[in-house]
Design a protein around this motif. Structure first.
Motif, PDB file in Angstrom:
ATOM      1  N   SER A 140      40.635  45.344  41.108  1.00 33.73           N
ATOM      2  CA  SER A 140      40.270  44.062  41.709  1.00 33.73           C
ATOM      3  C   SER A 140      39.204  44.232  42.789  1.00 33.73           C
ATOM      4  N   LEU A 192      44.089  45.049  36.186  1.00 29.82           N
ATOM      5  CA  LEU A 192      43.584  44.009  37.069  1.00 29.82           C
ATOM      6  C   LEU A 192      42.078  44.162  37.242  1.00 29.82           C
ATOM      7  N   ASP A 231      40.278  41.262  38.263  1.00 34.55           N
ATOM      8  CA  ASP A 231      39.932  40.009  38.926  1.00 34.55           C
ATOM      9  C   ASP A 231      38.944  40.233  40.073  1.00 34.55           C
ATOM     10  N   HIS A 232      38.198  39.167  40.388  1.00 38.16           N
ATOM     11  CA  HIS A 232      37.239  39.181  41.492  1.00 38.16           C
ATOM     12  C   HIS A 232      36.203  40.295  41.333  1.00 38.16           C
ATOM     13  N   ASP A 249      44.296  40.697  34.087  1.00 35.12           N
ATOM     14  CA  ASP A 249      43.812  39.717  35.054  1.00 35.12           C
ATOM     15  C   ASP A 249      42.289  39.693  35.048  1.00 35.12           C
ATOM     16  N   GLN A 278      40.635  36.861  36.397  1.00 35.49           N
ATOM     17  CA  GLN A 278      40.316  35.731  37.253  1.00 35.49           C
ATOM     18  C   GLN A 278      39.083  35.988  38.124  1.00 35.49           C
ATOM     19  N   ASP A 279      38.362  34.895  38.373  1.00 38.51           N
ATOM     20  CA  ASP A 279      37.225  34.912  39.295  1.00 38.51           C
ATOM     21  C   ASP A 279      36.194  35.961  38.914  1.00 38.51           C
ATOM     22  N   ASN A 280      35.690  35.830  37.686  1.00 36.30           N
ATOM     23  CA  ASN A 280      34.574  36.636  37.215  1.00 36.30           C
ATOM     24  C   ASN A 280      33.451  35.706  36.782  1.00 36.30           C
ATOM     25  N   GLU A 332      45.268  36.237  32.680  1.00 38.43           N
ATOM     26  CA  GLU A 332      44.858  35.264  33.691  1.00 38.43           C
ATOM     27  C   GLU A 332      43.339  35.141  33.633  1.00 38.43           C
ATOM     28  N   TYR A 333      42.829  33.907  33.549  1.00 37.40           N
ATOM     29  CA  TYR A 333      41.392  33.741  33.323  1.00 37.40           C
ATOM     30  C   TYR A 333      40.789  32.577  34.097  1.00 37.40           C
ATOM     31  N   ASN A 341      36.509  31.095  36.096  1.00 31.66           N
ATOM     32  CA  ASN A 341      35.373  31.625  35.353  1.00 31.66           C
ATOM     33  C   ASN A 341      34.535  30.445  34.876  1.00 31.66           C
TER      34      ASN A 341
END
Length: 208
Positions: free
Chosen positions: A43, A65, A67-68, A89, A91-93, A113-114, A117
């Motif tokens: 992350s 993970l 994410d980010h 995970d 998320q936030d890409n 988790e997506y 985006n």
């Protein structure tokens, strides 16, 4: 992207936390073979993408993970060795599309988790979306402009007029086949959205 401080001789591992290290690529070169799947935390780095050769066969993860980060793509087959993966995970890409083939590799129930985006809700993505579990959170559209902030599951035919799609009965079969000079054979039903118009144009081979 160096591997300073990582013990490459580790064979028993529960979790490897490389979060917040300014990594710009998946650190394949840092990882050695371990016995059994482990949790990999990447992350809050600056990873731009996952290539088909980023994750090797000896890298077995339980949780991954990502994410980010700055991920814009996941190449086909990049998770093909992840038979034990249960949580991914993303998320936030910066992903705009997610292929449902990503679900096919793990032998476990895989949760992804997506959110956060910039999903591009075009006709192709609408077709792909149908393969994801309906119990998962919705994809929220970032484009095209008429669909911004709309859930993909709530996109109506009037919002996104898509042309009819042809499918093949089996992956190795042609979508359409010609029988003689006048007949066209379609091996499976035509899918269309709502009352979308359907028209055909056929030119016999001898009249081209």
């Amino acid at each position: 992207n160096n591997c300073w401080g990582i013990n490459s001789s580790t064979h028993r591992l529960s979790t490897l936390d490389l979060a917040s290290n300014d990594l710009t690529m998946f650190p394949s070169h840092c990882l050695s073979r371990v016995f059994g799947p482990y949790n990999m935390y990447l992350s809050r780095n600056k990873i731009r993408g996952i290539y088909s050769n980023s994750i090797h066969s000896e890298h077995l993860f339980r949780e991954l993970l990502l994410d980010h980060n700055h991920i814009t793509f996941l190449e086909e087959g990049s998770f093909r060795y992840q038979k034990r993966l249960v949580y991914l995970d993303l998320q936030d890409n910066r992903l705009t599309v997610l292929n449902p083939n990503i679900l096919a590799y793990s032998l476990k129930y895989l949760r992804i988790e997506y959110s956060e985006n910039p999903w591009k809700c075009d006709c192709e993505f609408v077709q792909l979306f149908r393969a994801f579990p309906t119990t998962w959170p919705p994809f929220v559209c970032s484009e095209p402009s008429p669909l911004v902030n709309l859930s993909l599951s709530n996109v109506q035919n009037t919002n996104l007029p898509c042309p009819p799609a042809l499918c093949a009965a089996k992956s190795h079969e042609a979508v359409v086949a010609f029988r003689g000079e006048k007949d066209v054979v379609i091996p499976c039903p035509i899918m269309r959205h709502g009352n979308a118009a359907l028209s055909w144009s056929f030119t016999p081979p001898g009249n081209r």
